[in-house]
Write a protein that holds these residues in place. Structure first.
Motif, PDB file in Angstrom:
ATOM      1  N   MET A 176     -21.562  27.360 -10.598  1.00 24.47           N
ATOM      2  CA  MET A 176     -20.654  26.357 -10.047  1.00 24.47           C
ATOM      3  C   MET A 176     -21.410  25.406  -9.123  1.00 24.47           C
ATOM      4  SD  MET A 176     -17.965  27.166 -11.590  1.00 24.47           S
ATOM      5  CE  MET A 176     -16.791  26.092 -10.769  1.00 24.47           C
ATOM      6  N   MET A 177     -21.700  24.213  -9.633  1.00 23.16           N
ATOM      7  CA  MET A 177     -22.409  23.199  -8.846  1.00 23.16           C
ATOM      8  C   MET A 177     -21.823  21.830  -9.150  1.00 23.16           C
ATOM      9  SD  MET A 177     -26.425  24.328  -9.159  1.00 23.16           S
ATOM     10  CE  MET A 177     -26.413  24.186 -10.958  1.00 23.16           C
ATOM     11  N   PRO A 178     -21.896  20.908  -8.198  1.00 19.98           N
ATOM     12  CA  PRO A 178     -21.401  19.551  -8.444  1.00 19.98           C
ATOM     13  C   PRO A 178     -22.345  18.772  -9.357  1.00 19.98           C
ATOM     14  CG  PRO A 178     -22.440  19.685  -6.281  1.00 19.98           C
ATOM     15  CD  PRO A 178     -22.393  21.089  -6.822  1.00 19.98           C
ATOM     16  N   GLY A 179     -21.812  17.747 -10.011  1.00 27.79           N
ATOM     17  CA  GLY A 179     -22.631  16.855 -10.823  1.00 27.79           C
ATOM     18  C   GLY A 179     -22.923  17.419 -12.198  1.00 27.79           C
ATOM     19  N   MET A 180     -23.770  18.423 -12.261  1.00 23.79           N
ATOM     20  CA  MET A 180     -24.098  19.121 -13.501  1.00 23.79           C
ATOM     21  C   MET A 180     -24.037  20.612 -13.211  1.00 23.79           C
ATOM     22  SD  MET A 180     -27.719  19.236 -15.646  1.00 23.79           S
ATOM     23  CE  MET A 180     -27.623  17.598 -16.346  1.00 23.79           C
ATOM     24  N   ASP A 181     -23.138  21.331 -13.864  1.00 16.47           N
ATOM     25  CA  ASP A 181     -23.008  22.752 -13.545  1.00 16.47           C
ATOM     26  C   ASP A 181     -24.107  23.576 -14.213  1.00 16.47           C
ATOM     27  OD1 ASP A 181     -22.275  23.331 -16.207  1.00 16.47           O
ATOM     28  OD2 ASP A 181     -20.142  23.259 -15.774  1.00 16.47           O
ATOM     29  N   GLY A 182     -24.115  24.878 -13.935  1.00 14.29           N
ATOM     30  CA  GLY A 182     -25.174  25.732 -14.429  1.00 14.29           C
ATOM     31  C   GLY A 182     -25.220  25.847 -15.940  1.00 14.29           C
ATOM     32  N   TYR A 183     -24.052  25.834 -16.601  1.00 17.87           N
ATOM     33  CA  TYR A 183     -24.029  25.911 -18.056  1.00 17.87           C
ATOM     34  C   TYR A 183     -24.702  24.681 -18.667  1.00 17.87           C
ATOM     35  CZ  TYR A 183     -20.446  29.503 -17.263  1.00 17.87           C
ATOM     36  OH  TYR A 183     -19.767  30.619 -16.848  1.00 17.87           O
ATOM     37  N   GLU A 184     -24.372  23.504 -18.132  1.00 18.97           N
ATOM     38  CA  GLU A 184     -24.970  22.266 -18.642  1.00 18.97           C
ATOM     39  C   GLU A 184     -26.469  22.243 -18.384  1.00 18.97           C
ATOM     40  OE1 GLU A 184     -21.808  18.748 -18.124  1.00 18.97           O
ATOM     41  OE2 GLU A 184     -22.137  19.892 -16.276  1.00 18.97           O
ATOM     42  N   LEU A 185     -26.860  22.704 -17.188  1.00 19.17           N
ATOM     43  CA  LEU A 185     -28.290  22.719 -16.858  1.00 19.17           C
ATOM     44  C   LEU A 185     -29.038  23.695 -17.761  1.00 19.17           C
ATOM     45  CD1 LEU A 185     -30.716  21.957 -15.158  1.00 19.17           C
ATOM     46  CD2 LEU A 185     -29.990  23.648 -13.456  1.00 19.17           C
ATOM     47  N   CYS A 186     -28.454  24.858 -17.992  1.00 23.40           N
ATOM     48  CA  CYS A 186     -29.091  25.841 -18.865  1.00 23.40           C
ATOM     49  C   CYS A 186     -29.266  25.269 -20.270  1.00 23.40           C
ATOM     50  CB  CYS A 186     -28.264  27.118 -18.909  1.00 23.40           C
ATOM     51  SG  CYS A 186     -29.081  28.502 -19.710  1.00 23.40           S
ATOM     52  N   ASP A 187     -28.260  24.583 -20.768  1.00 23.40           N
ATOM     53  CA  ASP A 187     -28.349  23.953 -22.086  1.00 23.40           C
ATOM     54  C   ASP A 187     -29.451  22.899 -22.104  1.00 23.40           C
ATOM     55  OD1 ASP A 187     -27.242  23.483 -24.815  1.00 23.40           O
ATOM     56  OD2 ASP A 187     -26.798  21.517 -23.979  1.00 23.40           O
ATOM     57  N   HIS A 188     -29.555  22.116 -21.027  1.00 24.59           N
ATOM     58  CA  HIS A 188     -30.617  21.102 -20.921  1.00 24.59           C
ATOM     59  C   HIS A 188     -31.997  21.760 -20.947  1.00 24.59           C
ATOM     60  CE1 HIS A 188     -32.878  17.591 -19.460  1.00 24.59           C
ATOM     61  NE2 HIS A 188     -33.473  18.443 -18.640  1.00 24.59           N
ATOM     62  N   ILE A 189     -32.142  22.857 -20.220  1.00 24.70           N
ATOM     63  CA  ILE A 189     -33.426  23.559 -20.184  1.00 24.70           C
ATOM     64  C   ILE A 189     -33.782  24.074 -21.570  1.00 24.70           C
ATOM     65  CG2 ILE A 189     -34.608  25.624 -19.308  1.00 24.70           C
ATOM     66  CD1 ILE A 189     -33.070  25.220 -16.672  1.00 24.70           C
ATOM     67  N   ARG A 190     -32.814  24.649 -22.269  1.00 24.57           N
ATOM     68  CA  ARG A 190     -33.084  25.193 -23.594  1.00 24.57           C
ATOM     69  C   ARG A 190     -33.515  24.107 -24.581  1.00 24.57           C
ATOM     70  NH1 ARG A 190     -34.751  28.620 -22.134  1.00 24.57           N
ATOM     71  NH2 ARG A 190     -33.929  30.646 -21.588  1.00 24.57           N
ATOM     72  N   GLN A 191     -32.987  22.909 -24.421  1.00 23.41           N
ATOM     73  CA  GLN A 191     -33.328  21.818 -25.328  1.00 23.41           C
ATOM     74  C   GLN A 191     -34.700  21.209 -25.027  1.00 23.41           C
ATOM     75  OE1 GLN A 191     -30.284  18.810 -25.992  1.00 23.41           O
ATOM     76  NE2 GLN A 191     -28.663  20.271 -25.507  1.00 23.41           N
TER      77      GLN A 191
END
Length: 225
Positions: free
Chosen positions: A54-69
């Motif tokens: 739970m974070m503002p702007g970009m949450d952890g799920y979105e960030l994890c997906d970005h890292i995987r890509q």
């Protein structure tokens, strides 16, 4: 030294984890949200990320997906949620470990060490840039038909850049990663070796390119066909 990225909007959690992980010999970078984490990963060669959900702007799920890509690094996800559906979503977005708050700091240390052991065992020794294949185990570069012999520092420099396509490395970072922290020369040696690599691979411009970011450093761009 392994580089870790802590991403959490709770400054106290970041401070606590920074303390225990630094004591274990890791270099720790911090970001209060996902958007700042993306910038940090462009600036530094991160080996593992610990991110809150739970974070503002970009949450952890979105960030994890970005890292995987974009990166091949382990991810530990921190969350106050303990529902199976939340864990399922985390794993579907690419997390390697899921830790529920509150947690003992030592548990994070154990999981970080375990993930590095696991990634070390399964990580490929081959880096592919279309026709060009870098074999780190046998210290060879081939184009599918012949082996291209490179001096060791050129091989190590190309491998470092190619391992993280699209990531910008400063000259200082490359000196530290390739030549070592005790290297006494100046960063011009990076420019010289980059020039040699470009000359050697001039016939492979359709496969990859070493890009210069003026005043900062270099990155490898792998061409899409």
């Amino acid at each position: 030294m392994k580089h870790l990225l802590l991403v959490d909007d709770d400054a106290q959690i970041r401070e606590l984890l920074r303390y225990v992980l630094s004591k274990e010999g890791y270099r720790v970078y911090e970001a209060p949200d996902g958007l700042e984490a993306v910038k940090k990963m462009q600036e530094a060669a991160i080996d593992l990320a610990i991110i809150d959900v739970m974070m503002p702007g970009m949450d952890g799920y979105e960030l994890c997906d970005h890292i995987r890509q974009n990166y091949d690094i382990p991810v530990i996800m921190l969350t106050a949620r303990d529902q199976l559906s939340d864990k399922k979503l985390g794993y579907e977005n690419g997390t390697d470990e899921y830790v529920t708050k509150p947690f003992e700091p030592e548990e994070i240390v154990f999981r970080v060490k375990a993930l590095f052991r696991r990634y070390h065992r399964v990580s490929s020794d081959l880096i592919r840039m279309n026709r060009i294949v870098i074999d780190r185990q046998n210290i060879e570069v081939s184009d599918g038909e012949s082996v291209l012999l490179l001096p060791m520092k050129e091989f190590e420099l190309l491998s470092q850049l190619a391992q993280y396509p699209g990531r910008l490395f400063s000259r200082d970072e490359l000196i530290r990663l390739v030549w070592g922290a005790d290297y006494e020369g100046d960063d011009r040696t990076v420019d010289v070796h980059i020039k040699r690599l470009r000359q050697r691979f001039a016939d492979y411009a359709d496969d990859f390119a070493i890009q210069t970011v003026r005043g900062v450093g270099y990155k490898v761009e792998v061409k899409t066909h």
